[in-house]
Design a protein around this motif. Structure first.
Motif, PDB file in Angstrom:
ATOM      1  N   TYR A 176     -75.305 -58.551  49.966  1.00 10.61           N
ATOM      2  CA  TYR A 176     -76.627 -57.930  49.940  1.00 10.61           C
ATOM      3  C   TYR A 176     -77.099 -57.650  48.518  1.00 10.61           C
ATOM      4  O   TYR A 176     -78.303 -57.701  48.253  1.00 10.61           O
ATOM      5  N   LEU A 177     -76.188 -57.382  47.623  1.00 15.54           N
ATOM      6  CA  LEU A 177     -76.555 -57.221  46.225  1.00 15.54           C
ATOM      7  C   LEU A 177     -77.210 -58.502  45.718  1.00 15.54           C
ATOM      8  O   LEU A 177     -78.274 -58.455  45.084  1.00 15.54           O
ATOM      9  N   ASN A 178     -76.619 -59.635  46.021  1.00 17.77           N
ATOM     10  CA  ASN A 178     -77.205 -60.921  45.621  1.00 17.77           C
ATOM     11  C   ASN A 178     -78.579 -61.134  46.257  1.00 17.77           C
ATOM     12  O   ASN A 178     -79.512 -61.589  45.590  1.00 17.77           O
ATOM     13  N   LEU A 179     -78.702 -60.786  47.530  1.00 15.20           N
ATOM     14  CA  LEU A 179     -79.999 -60.944  48.206  1.00 15.20           C
ATOM     15  C   LEU A 179     -81.065 -60.044  47.587  1.00 15.20           C
ATOM     16  O   LEU A 179     -82.215 -60.459  47.407  1.00 15.20           O
ATOM     17  N   TYR A 180     -80.699 -58.824  47.265  1.00 15.33           N
ATOM     18  CA  TYR A 180     -81.651 -57.896  46.651  1.00 15.33           C
ATOM     19  C   TYR A 180     -82.077 -58.377  45.271  1.00 15.33           C
ATOM     20  O   TYR A 180     -83.245 -58.284  44.911  1.00 15.33           O
ATOM     21  N   GLU A 181     -81.133 -58.879  44.506  1.00 17.57           N
ATOM     22  CA  GLU A 181     -81.481 -59.384  43.168  1.00 17.57           C
ATOM     23  C   GLU A 181     -82.401 -60.597  43.266  1.00 17.57           C
ATOM     24  O   GLU A 181     -83.357 -60.717  42.503  1.00 17.57           O
ATOM     25  N   GLU A 182     -82.128 -61.496  44.218  1.00 17.61           N
ATOM     26  CA  GLU A 182     -83.013 -62.648  44.431  1.00 17.61           C
ATOM     27  C   GLU A 182     -84.399 -62.190  44.870  1.00 17.61           C
ATOM     28  O   GLU A 182     -85.411 -62.709  44.394  1.00 17.61           O
ATOM     29  N   ALA A 183     -84.448 -61.234  45.782  1.00 19.62           N
ATOM     30  CA  ALA A 183     -85.727 -60.732  46.279  1.00 19.62           C
ATOM     31  C   ALA A 183     -86.531 -60.091  45.156  1.00 19.62           C
ATOM     32  O   ALA A 183     -87.759 -60.221  45.111  1.00 19.62           O
ATOM     33  N   ALA A 184     -85.850 -59.419  44.236  1.00 24.62           N
ATOM     34  CA  ALA A 184     -86.550 -58.790  43.103  1.00 24.62           C
ATOM     35  C   ALA A 184     -87.220 -59.857  42.247  1.00 24.62           C
ATOM     36  O   ALA A 184     -88.375 -59.690  41.831  1.00 24.62           O
ATOM     37  N   SER A 185     -86.537 -60.952  42.003  1.00 20.43           N
ATOM     38  CA  SER A 185     -87.150 -62.001  41.182  1.00 20.43           C
ATOM     39  C   SER A 185     -88.240 -62.751  41.946  1.00 20.43           C
ATOM     40  O   SER A 185     -89.201 -63.220  41.347  1.00 20.43           O
ATOM     41  N   ASP A 186     -88.127 -62.813  43.263  1.00 18.79           N
ATOM     42  CA  ASP A 186     -89.154 -63.479  44.074  1.00 18.79           C
ATOM     43  C   ASP A 186     -90.405 -62.615  44.234  1.00 18.79           C
ATOM     44  O   ASP A 186     -91.465 -63.129  44.591  1.00 18.79           O
ATOM     45  N   ALA A 187     -90.299 -61.326  44.006  1.00 22.24           N
ATOM     46  CA  ALA A 187     -91.408 -60.396  44.231  1.00 22.24           C
ATOM     47  C   ALA A 187     -92.191 -60.134  42.947  1.00 22.24           C
ATOM     48  O   ALA A 187     -92.778 -59.075  42.776  1.00 22.24           O
ATOM     49  N   GLN A 188     -92.238 -61.098  42.065  1.00 28.20           N
ATOM     50  CA  GLN A 188     -92.896 -60.899  40.775  1.00 28.20           C
ATOM     51  C   GLN A 188     -94.385 -60.586  40.902  1.00 28.20           C
ATOM     52  O   GLN A 188     -94.947 -59.913  40.050  1.00 28.20           O
ATOM     53  N   ASP A 189     -95.004 -61.040  41.983  1.00 32.51           N
ATOM     54  CA  ASP A 189     -96.431 -60.774  42.167  1.00 32.51           C
ATOM     55  C   ASP A 189     -96.701 -59.329  42.592  1.00 32.51           C
ATOM     56  O   ASP A 189     -97.827 -58.867  42.554  1.00 32.51           O
ATOM     57  N   ASP A 190     -95.679 -58.616  43.001  1.00 33.60           N
ATOM     58  CA  ASP A 190     -95.808 -57.214  43.404  1.00 33.60           C
ATOM     59  C   ASP A 190     -94.781 -56.384  42.649  1.00 33.60           C
ATOM     60  O   ASP A 190     -93.632 -56.251  43.073  1.00 33.60           O
ATOM     61  N   PRO A 191     -95.174 -55.813  41.503  1.00 30.62           N
ATOM     62  CA  PRO A 191     -94.213 -55.076  40.670  1.00 30.62           C
ATOM     63  C   PRO A 191     -93.544 -53.909  41.386  1.00 30.62           C
ATOM     64  O   PRO A 191     -92.376 -53.624  41.146  1.00 30.62           O
ATOM     65  N   ASN A 192     -94.257 -53.238  42.262  1.00 29.68           N
ATOM     66  CA  ASN A 192     -93.659 -52.110  42.984  1.00 29.68           C
ATOM     67  C   ASN A 192     -92.544 -52.565  43.911  1.00 29.68           C
ATOM     68  O   ASN A 192     -91.501 -51.924  44.012  1.00 29.68           O
ATOM     69  N   LEU A 193     -92.778 -53.684  44.587  1.00 31.62           N
ATOM     70  CA  LEU A 193     -91.765 -54.238  45.473  1.00 31.62           C
ATOM     71  C   LEU A 193     -90.562 -54.720  44.664  1.00 31.62           C
ATOM     72  O   LEU A 193     -89.413 -54.462  45.031  1.00 31.62           O
ATOM     73  N   ALA A 194     -90.824 -55.400  43.562  1.00 22.31           N
ATOM     74  CA  ALA A 194     -89.743 -55.879  42.695  1.00 22.31           C
ATOM     75  C   ALA A 194     -88.923 -54.695  42.181  1.00 22.31           C
ATOM     76  O   ALA A 194     -87.683 -54.754  42.161  1.00 22.31           O
ATOM     77  N   LEU A 195     -89.595 -53.630  41.797  1.00 19.26           N
ATOM     78  CA  LEU A 195     -88.905 -52.442  41.310  1.00 19.26           C
ATOM     79  C   LEU A 195     -88.035 -51.826  42.400  1.00 19.26           C
ATOM     80  O   LEU A 195     -86.896 -51.421  42.146  1.00 19.26           O
ATOM     81  N   ALA A 196     -88.544 -51.770  43.626  1.00 18.10           N
ATOM     82  CA  ALA A 196     -87.758 -51.218  44.737  1.00 18.10           C
ATOM     83  C   ALA A 196     -86.499 -52.040  44.955  1.00 18.10           C
ATOM     84  O   ALA A 196     -85.407 -51.481  45.134  1.00 18.10           O
ATOM     85  N   PHE A 197     -86.630 -53.360  44.923  1.00 17.38           N
ATOM     86  CA  PHE A 197     -85.451 -54.210  45.080  1.00 17.38           C
ATOM     87  C   PHE A 197     -84.459 -54.004  43.939  1.00 17.38           C
ATOM     88  O   PHE A 197     -83.246 -53.946  44.163  1.00 17.38           O
ATOM     89  N   LEU A 198     -84.967 -53.881  42.728  1.00 18.42           N
ATOM     90  CA  LEU A 198     -84.076 -53.665  41.582  1.00 18.42           C
ATOM     91  C   LEU A 198     -83.351 -52.326  41.675  1.00 18.42           C
ATOM     92  O   LEU A 198     -82.145 -52.234  41.409  1.00 18.42           O
ATOM     93  N   GLN A 199     -84.082 -51.279  42.035  1.00 21.38           N
ATOM     94  CA  GLN A 199     -83.461 -49.956  42.153  1.00 21.38           C
ATOM     95  C   GLN A 199     -82.369 -49.952  43.216  1.00 21.38           C
ATOM     96  O   GLN A 199     -81.282 -49.409  42.997  1.00 21.38           O
ATOM     97  N   GLU A 200     -82.662 -50.572  44.340  1.00 17.05           N
ATOM     98  CA  GLU A 200     -81.658 -50.591  45.408  1.00 17.05           C
ATOM     99  C   GLU A 200     -80.501 -51.517  45.063  1.00 17.05           C
ATOM    100  O   GLU A 200     -79.368 -51.241  45.448  1.00 17.05           O
TER     101      GLU A 200
END
Length: 150
Positions: free
Chosen positions: A88-112
């Motif tokens: 899940y750590l890998n999935l969250y990190e991938e999701a953070a990079s995929d969410a570049q169009d939404d900084p808040n979403l990317a930040l949430a993925f990075l924090q988690e």
């Protein structure tokens, strides 16, 4: 929002099972909570842009993952604990990079992802100090759920 209420109910039941040391039941419930949040996230992701996954969904999924890892740690099922957190750590990190169009979403993925990484290191330290079965503060159920409820 019904998915969040159901998630909270499942998590509360799982926490009770965990505290009662009924780990098999807690595991099943945490897995249910993970599936619920993954499904809610997927459905929101596929629907209109007004219904994007929220930071709460991302946090709830992370909490469920951490709780499941705690079950495995309490049972000294270390490979399972580590693989769950790493996957899940890998999935969250991938999701953070995929969410570049939404900084808040990317930040949430990075924090988690940071929280998942912290849990991975904490459990590895528990394993090394070995099989005190980590009566370790391995389960932070109430503290974790407060992150979203307050």
């Amino acid at each position: 929002m019904a998915d969040l209420a159901l998630w909270k109910h499942i998590t509360q039941q799982a926490n009770i099972a965990f505290k009662s040391e009924i780990y098999a039941h807690a595991e099943v419930l945490y897995l249910d909570a993970i599936e619920l949040m993954k499904t809610a996230y997927s459905e929101r992701n596929l629907s209109s842009t007004d219904d994007k996954p929220t930071m709460i969904h991302i946090i709830c999924l992370s909490i469920s993952i951490q709780n499941l890892a705690d079950v495995y740690a309490r049972q000294a099922r270390w490979p399972r604990c580590f693989s769950t957190l790493e996957r899940y750590l890998n999935l969250y990190e991938e999701a953070a990079s995929d969410a570049q169009d939404d900084p808040n979403l990317a930040l949430a993925f990075l924090q988690e992802s940071c929280r998942l990484r912290r849990e991975l290191f904490r459990h590895r330290a528990c394993e090394k100090t070995q099989h005190d079965i980590c009566a370790c503060t391995c389960h932070q159920d109430e503290k974790m759920t407060e992150r979203i409820l307050h």
